[in-house]
Design a protein around this motif. Structure first.
Motif, PDB file in Angstrom:
ATOM      1  N   PHE A   1       2.599  23.163   1.188  1.00 27.64           N
ATOM      2  CA  PHE A   1       3.963  23.155   1.613  1.00 27.64           C
ATOM      3  C   PHE A   1       4.701  23.866  -0.005  1.00 27.64           C
ATOM      4  O   PHE A   1       5.269  25.237   0.095  1.00 27.64           O
ATOM      5  N   LEU A   2       4.674  23.605  -1.337  1.00 31.42           N
ATOM      6  CA  LEU A   2       4.997  24.175  -2.616  1.00 31.42           C
ATOM      7  C   LEU A   2       3.500  25.308  -3.046  1.00 31.42           C
ATOM      8  O   LEU A   2       3.622  26.150  -3.279  1.00 31.42           O
ATOM      9  N   GLY A   3       2.370  24.961  -2.950  1.00 24.24           N
ATOM     10  CA  GLY A   3       1.802  25.963  -3.561  1.00 24.24           C
ATOM     11  C   GLY A   3       0.979  27.074  -2.480  1.00 24.24           C
ATOM     12  O   GLY A   3       0.642  27.464  -2.944  1.00 24.24           O
ATOM     13  N   LEU A   4       1.106  26.176  -1.249  1.00 26.19           N
ATOM     14  CA  LEU A   4       0.707  28.003  -0.380  1.00 26.19           C
ATOM     15  C   LEU A   4       2.056  29.138   0.109  1.00 26.19           C
ATOM     16  O   LEU A   4       2.301  30.129  -0.865  1.00 26.19           O
ATOM     17  N   GLY A   5       3.417  27.916   0.151  1.00 25.77           N
ATOM     18  CA  GLY A   5       4.515  28.889   0.247  1.00 25.77           C
ATOM     19  C   GLY A   5       5.096  29.371  -0.632  1.00 25.77           C
ATOM     20  O   GLY A   5       6.484  30.434  -1.162  1.00 25.77           O
ATOM     21  N   PHE A   6       4.989  28.644  -1.845  1.00 25.75           N
ATOM     22  CA  PHE A   6       5.499  29.685  -3.811  1.00 25.75           C
ATOM     23  C   PHE A   6       5.017  30.483  -3.695  1.00 25.75           C
ATOM     24  O   PHE A   6       5.503  31.654  -4.139  1.00 25.75           O
ATOM     25  N   PRO A   7       3.786  30.757  -4.347  1.00 26.25           N
ATOM     26  CA  PRO A   7       3.236  31.845  -4.328  1.00 26.25           C
ATOM     27  C   PRO A   7       3.319  33.125  -3.051  1.00 26.25           C
ATOM     28  O   PRO A   7       3.083  34.194  -3.529  1.00 26.25           O
ATOM     29  N   TRP A   8       2.786  32.528  -1.805  1.00 22.13           N
ATOM     30  CA  TRP A   8       3.202  33.362  -0.704  1.00 22.13           C
ATOM     31  C   TRP A   8       4.759  34.536  -0.779  1.00 22.13           C
ATOM     32  O   TRP A   8       4.667  35.157  -1.023  1.00 22.13           O
TER      33      TRP A   8
ATOM     34  N   ALA B   1       1.003  -1.459   0.111  1.00 21.54           N
ATOM     35  CA  ALA B   1      -0.406   0.038  -0.517  1.00 21.54           C
ATOM     36  C   ALA B   1       1.203   1.155  -0.086  1.00 21.54           C
ATOM     37  O   ALA B   1       0.412   2.039   0.091  1.00 21.54           O
ATOM     38  N   ASP B   2       2.426   1.150   0.095  1.00 23.73           N
ATOM     39  CA  ASP B   2       2.975   2.644   0.214  1.00 23.73           C
ATOM     40  C   ASP B   2       2.504   3.289  -1.004  1.00 23.73           C
ATOM     41  O   ASP B   2       2.721   3.821  -1.185  1.00 23.73           O
ATOM     42  N   ALA B   3       2.803   2.564  -2.056  1.00 25.74           N
ATOM     43  CA  ALA B   3       2.440   3.941  -3.618  1.00 25.74           C
ATOM     44  C   ALA B   3       1.172   4.893  -3.648  1.00 25.74           C
ATOM     45  O   ALA B   3       1.358   5.658  -3.707  1.00 25.74           O
ATOM     46  N   SER B   4      -0.049   4.237  -2.676  1.00 28.30           N
ATOM     47  CA  SER B   4      -1.132   4.818  -2.825  1.00 28.30           C
ATOM     48  C   SER B   4      -1.500   5.524  -1.976  1.00 28.30           C
ATOM     49  O   SER B   4      -1.690   7.309  -2.214  1.00 28.30           O
ATOM     50  N   ILE B   5      -1.084   5.178  -0.485  1.00 29.28           N
ATOM     51  CA  ILE B   5      -0.864   6.393   0.451  1.00 29.28           C
ATOM     52  C   ILE B   5      -0.311   7.185   0.715  1.00 29.28           C
ATOM     53  O   ILE B   5       0.026   8.470   0.616  1.00 29.28           O
ATOM     54  N   GLY B   6       1.444   7.201  -0.203  1.00 29.70           N
ATOM     55  CA  GLY B   6       2.375   7.485  -0.046  1.00 29.70           C
ATOM     56  C   GLY B   6       2.071   8.904  -1.544  1.00 29.70           C
ATOM     57  O   GLY B   6       2.361   9.961  -1.557  1.00 29.70           O
ATOM     58  N   ASN B   7       1.775   8.324  -2.383  1.00 28.01           N
ATOM     59  CA  ASN B   7       0.682   9.402  -3.601  1.00 28.01           C
ATOM     60  C   ASN B   7       0.126  10.747  -3.036  1.00 28.01           C
ATOM     61  O   ASN B   7      -0.528  11.694  -3.173  1.00 28.01           O
ATOM     62  N   VAL B   8      -1.159  10.092  -1.821  1.00 26.44           N
ATOM     63  CA  VAL B   8      -1.614  10.763  -1.309  1.00 26.44           C
ATOM     64  C   VAL B   8      -1.076  11.898  -0.154  1.00 26.44           C
ATOM     65  O   VAL B   8      -1.137  13.434  -0.184  1.00 26.44           O
ATOM     66  N   THR B   9      -0.740  11.222   0.764  1.00 25.15           N
ATOM     67  CA  THR B   9       0.856  12.046   0.958  1.00 25.15           C
ATOM     68  C   THR B   9       1.473  13.477   0.310  1.00 25.15           C
ATOM     69  O   THR B   9       1.505  14.343   0.785  1.00 25.15           O
ATOM     70  N   GLY B  10       2.162  12.428  -0.890  1.00 23.38           N
ATOM     71  CA  GLY B  10       3.052  13.205  -1.593  1.00 23.38           C
ATOM     72  C   GLY B  10       2.337  14.333  -1.578  1.00 23.38           C
ATOM     73  O   GLY B  10       2.930  16.190  -2.351  1.00 23.38           O
ATOM     74  N   SER B  11       1.195  14.564  -2.739  1.00 25.17           N
ATOM     75  CA  SER B  11       0.233  14.716  -2.949  1.00 25.17           C
ATOM     76  C   SER B  11      -0.248  16.558  -2.010  1.00 25.17           C
ATOM     77  O   SER B  11      -0.513  17.556  -2.604  1.00 25.17           O
ATOM     78  N   ASN B  12      -0.974  16.641  -1.161  1.00 29.72           N
ATOM     79  CA  ASN B  12      -0.885  16.882   0.090  1.00 29.72           C
ATOM     80  C   ASN B  12       0.309  18.070   0.433  1.00 29.72           C
ATOM     81  O   ASN B  12       0.054  19.045   0.740  1.00 29.72           O
ATOM     82  N   SER B  13       1.273  17.182   0.144  1.00 33.70           N
ATOM     83  CA  SER B  13       2.688  18.114   1.071  1.00 33.70           C
ATOM     84  C   SER B  13       2.957  18.549  -0.315  1.00 33.70           C
ATOM     85  O   SER B  13       3.309  19.893   0.413  1.00 33.70           O
ATOM     86  N   VAL B  14       2.856  18.777  -1.197  1.00 32.61           N
ATOM     87  CA  VAL B  14       3.050  19.961  -2.708  1.00 32.61           C
ATOM     88  C   VAL B  14       2.044  21.112  -2.325  1.00 32.61           C
ATOM     89  O   VAL B  14       1.878  22.038  -2.244  1.00 32.61           O
TER      90      VAL B  14
END
Length: 605
Positions: A488-495, A472-485
């Motif tokens: 951290f990136l979706g908010l941090g970069f435009p700000w 299940a690593d790939a499926s759960i990692g996809n969710v956590t990785g997407s939320n991390s982006v």
């Protein structure tokens, strides 16, 4: 004794039949130069011999008939010349054919052979002669050739004489025939010379029958060509006509790709090759293109087939009796290779990859516009066409993105990020407009419509990963990785961009829209000169708190499944459905509580 010892060494080493003068030459070569004895030495030797005295010079001389001398470098004495020699050494004169084997067509009328005379010294050659005679093997006298015998006379200093043999032609098709020409009875006019036969006393002659049409074959079954790097290179490939050359014949030829591709590595060629009567070879030209090979080679093949006029193909060659094949190997020129490697090392360009990249980019547009329906039929075909027409504009837009072949995939990655940003902005604006139409506040629109639009692709990707991967690593990692982006990136970069932008503007005039936007807010009191990037806090704190509680509950469920069910996903159908319902319920709980909190504070769109 010393002289006798030296003489024995020479005779033992070179044979006992050597004349004394040659023995002296060998002694001179091995023991040093000698000088003639003085007159006093000769007198003392004669007196010693006459009176039979104590032989006081015995360590320097030996008895007659040898004339003796002493070497300058030491006391060893060697004989100069034997007084009983019969005269100077004999010279060996040899008569031989220039070559051992000769070939000629039966229509050549006559065959010319060169007879050579040579000697083992540089002394002038006197007159001489050698006899010759023809000997039948498979060729017959008066049918294939005219038998001949006679004497070849050499004048003084002549070293070569030409011998001519009459060859007879006929119209009968027959295999090649053979006869020999022998030399014998050599004679030399110099009484100090011995006449002998040389290394080729017999010439073997083959008469090639040219009444046959002939057999076609390439001169070389494999040809290696160096890449020119700068311009087209023309390679001439020779086709031989063997075992006959009568009449006009022709054959078809064409090239065939191997690892070399026509149009890229060489120019495709085909046509008809013709050979006239008595023509025994022809050439086919092939153009090699300057591809710039640096670390590999490529091959293609040239075929000749479909012979006409009675000709056939050599059975022992590649292709057998049906055709004949020549393999062309295109390699790399060493000098140009080193030069090109330096160039590529400097610019990091792989031109072959660029060619493939252009082809892949073209295929993206073809796949976006045309629907592949080989396996679809019935309702599936109709559904496929409907969705294809709806999504085709988006497919064409996304086909503008360069393939991963450029710049190691980085160009595709960066342009994809920009496209994702543009699509996300479009979806956000559309979702906001939709929320205003249904009188939905922006905060609720963000956690529902916008969140669904941006997260549903991740949901389906996680489903595919869960079905295909053993863990299940790939499926759960996809969710956590997407939320991390997203966080951290979706908010941090435009700000960060916003902060840099407002800081670059500096102090603002009081008429700037920034003061109007934050009028009545403590921000203006804190920053009276303006020009600061400000994000006002709303009801985000309550929403984040609910999200964290739901996230902790999700993690707890995953841990419990690992401890008691043996895995985070799947398992017993009832347990899997219960887990799914619980996780969907957490999302509904989060959306419901967050929406309640927003609506309780009356925030119109």
């Amino acid at each position: 004794q010393e002289i006798a010892t030296m003489r024995m060494r020479i005779l033992k080493k070179h044979g006992t039949g050597i004349p004394d003068d040659k023995v002296m030459k060998l002694i001179k070569e091995e023991f040093g130069a000698v000088e003639e004895p003085s007159r006093a030495a000769r007198r003392m030797a004669a007196t010693e011999k006459l009176f039979g005295g104590g032989r006081p010079w015995s360590r320097f001389f030996v008895e007659a008939p040898h004339v003796l001398t002493r070497r300058k470098s030491d006391s060893k004495i060697v004989p100069i010349q034997n007084l009983t020699d019969e005269g100077p050494a004999q010279t060996n004169v040899t008569f031989t054919f220039e070559h051992m084997e000769y070939s000629c067509l039966e229509s050549c009328d006559r065959l010319e052979l060169m007879i050579c005379r040579d000697s083992d010294t540089t002394a002038p050659l006197g007159k001489g002669s050698v006899m010759y005679r023809t000997v039948e093997v498979t060729a017959k006298d008066k049918k294939d050739f005219i038998a001949s015998e006679g004497v070849i006379e050499f004048d003084e200093d002549d070293t070569e004489k030409l011998l001519m043999i009459k060859i007879l032609d006929d119209d009968e098709h027959e295999p090649d025939t053979y006869f020999n020409i022998e030399l014998h009875s050599p004679v030399t006019g110099d009484f100090n010379a011995v006449a002998t036969l040389g290394k080729n006393p017999t010439a073997h002659v083959r008469i090639v029958d040219d009444d046959a049409v002939g057999v076609l074959a390439f001169r070389h079954s494999e040809i290696k060509v160096k890449d020119d790097f700068t311009d087209d290179k023309v390679v001439n490939i020779t086709v031989l006509r063997q075992a006959g050359a009568k009449g006009k014949i022709s054959c078809e030829y064409h090239t065939e790709d191997g690892t070399a591709i026509h149009g890229i590595d060489y120019d495709e060629t085909s046509g008809t090759l013709e050979l006239d009567d008595q023509e025994t070879e022809a050439e086919i030209s092939v153009v090699i293109k300057p591809k710039g090979r640096t670390d590999s080679f490529s091959i293609f093949r040239l075929y000749i087939e479909e012979a006409s006029g009675g000709a056939t193909f050599a059975a022992h060659t590649d292709g057998g009796e049906e055709c004949c094949i020549c393999t062309i190997v295109i390699g790399t020129d060493t000098v140009e290779k080193r030069r090109t490697e330096k160039f590529l090392q400097a610019f990091k360009v792989n031109w072959e990859v660029q060619v493939m990249a252009r082809e892949n980019w073209k295929d993206q547009f073809i796949d976006a516009i045309f629907l592949q329906t080989e396996e679809a039929e019935g309702c599936e075909l109709v559904t496929a066409w409907v969705f294809h027409i709806i999504t085709m504009p988006w497919k064409v837009i996304f086909a503008l993105l360069p393939p991963v072949d450029y710049c190691g995939g980085w160009l595709c990655f960066l342009t994809s990020l920009m496209m994702i940003g543009a699509v996300t902005a479009l979806i956000g604006d559309l979702a906001e407009l939709c929320g205003c139409v249904v009188n939905m506040p922006d905060a609720i629109t963000a956690i529902s419509l916008v969140a669904l639009g941006t997260s549903l692709p991740d949901t389906f990707a996680s489903k595919t990963a869960a079905e295909q991967d053993p863990t299940a690593d790939a499926s759960i990692g996809n969710v956590t990785g997407s939320n991390s982006v997203n966080v951290f990136l979706g908010l941090g970069f435009p700000w960060t961009i916003g902060a840099v932008y407002w800081a670059a503007l500096g102090a603002l005039p009081t008429t700037h829209p920034w003061f109007e936007k934050y009028a009545g807010n403590s921000v203006i009191t804190d920053y009276p000169s303006g020009g600061v990037f400000v994000v006002l806090g709303g009801n985000l704190g309550f929403s984040v708190a609910v999200f964290c509680c739901c996230a902790l509950s999700c993690i707890l469920v995953l841990l419990l499944r690992r401890w008691f069910a043996g895995g985070e996903l799947g398992g017993h159908r009832g347990l899997a459905r219960a887990t799914s319902c619980f996780l969907v319920g957490l999302w509904l709980l989060y959306v419901g509580l967050s929406s309640w909190n927003v609506l309780s504070e009356d925030s119109p769109c």
